[in-house]
Design an enzyme around this catalytic site. Structure first.
Site, mmCIF file in Angstrom:
data_model
loop_
_atom_site.group_PDB
_atom_site.id
_atom_site.type_symbol
_atom_site.label_atom_id
_atom_site.label_comp_id
_atom_site.label_asym_id
_atom_site.label_seq_id
_atom_site.Cartn_x
_atom_site.Cartn_y
_atom_site.Cartn_z
ATOM 1 C CE LYS A 35 -14.506 44.777 7.254
ATOM 2 N NZ LYS A 35 -14.839 44.637 5.805
ATOM 3 C CE LYS A 47 -21.878 46.112 4.132
ATOM 4 N NZ LYS A 47 -20.501 45.729 3.790
#
Length: 247
Positions: A35, A47
């Site tokens: 992204k 993450k």
């Protein structure tokens, strides 16, 4: 964790039971990298989070867990402006980001004038950005609206152009899903269904999104039991189909 361009990372912090599945977390980290690369933002992607069900803990317990998590991240070099900047995701929000920000600034702020930049998604009172809460859901609407303005692409996938008048079903009704549904309605689309992990509601005539949000906030339960634009009566009971709570 994957990085691109620089050592800086933008990570999303979760408090959720899905963290029992390491490969899924790795996949989400990879998606974060992609992204950033797609929109040419000079960050990598990451993450992370804690494998708990936040609904089973008190606010005081969650604060203690979050602050300790912040200390551990810093200890191993995974927290700080220009190093790794967490943002809220499943099970977290502005409250958790404010706890991380406060912990970092109190313990390590004397070393960094930009200490408050250690997280995004903070409350505005702590330097957060106005509009951050609804940004992702609104982005979903803008992306959909733009795609539907491309006549050739619409023809290729077999849909008619323009968002106005389209029917929409939203999967998930957290921060992103709610705001996506809210803005779809504002842009002229009709939201006819909302699906959650524990149930769903469907009304072909359209749902009152704000009323559904109020219903779920008040009851603390699934969308099942909400009766669309009208109050629950014998007359309109047949007009709204419910998918009951999943077993």
């Amino acid at each position: 964790m994957l990085t691109t361009l620089t050592c800086k990372r933008h990570s999303l912090t979760l408090f959720a039971i899905i963290l029992n599945q390491p490969r899924q977390v790795e996949a989400l980290a990879s998606l974060m990298t992609f992204k950033c690369a797609v929109v040419n933002v000079p960050f990598g992607g990451a993450k992370g989070g804690i494998s708990i069900d936040p609904k089973k803990y008190s606010v005081i317990e969650l604060e203690k867990i979050t602050r300790r998590y912040a200390v551990e991240l810093k200890k191993y070099g995974f927290l700080g402006p220009g190093v790794d900047v967490p943002a809220p995701d499943v099970g977290t929000g502005a409250r958790e980001m404010s706890w991380i920000c406060d912990t970092f600034s109190v313990l390590y702020g004397m070393e960094d004038v930009n200490a408050y930049a250690c997280v995004t998604g903070k409350p505005i009172t702590l330097g957060g950005v106005d509009g951050r809460t609804e940004a992702t859901g609104l982005g979903v609407c803008y992306a959909t609206k733009y795609f539907l303005s491309l006549t050739d692409e619409c023809k290729r996938v077999g849909v008619t152009p323009e968002l106005d008048g389209k029917t929409v079903i939203v999967q998930g009704f957290g921060n992103v899903g709610y705001h996506a549904a809210y803005f779809f309605e504002k842009f002229g689309a009709k939201v006819i269904g909302v699906v959650e992990y524990n149930g769903a509601v469907y009304n072909p005539k359209g749902l009152d999104i704000e009323a559904l949000k109020a219903h779920m906030s008040t009851t603390g339960g699934p969308p099942s039991g909400f009766w669309g634009r009208k109050k629950k009566t014998k007359k309109n009971k047949k007009k709204t189909r419910l998918i009951k709570k999943a077993k």
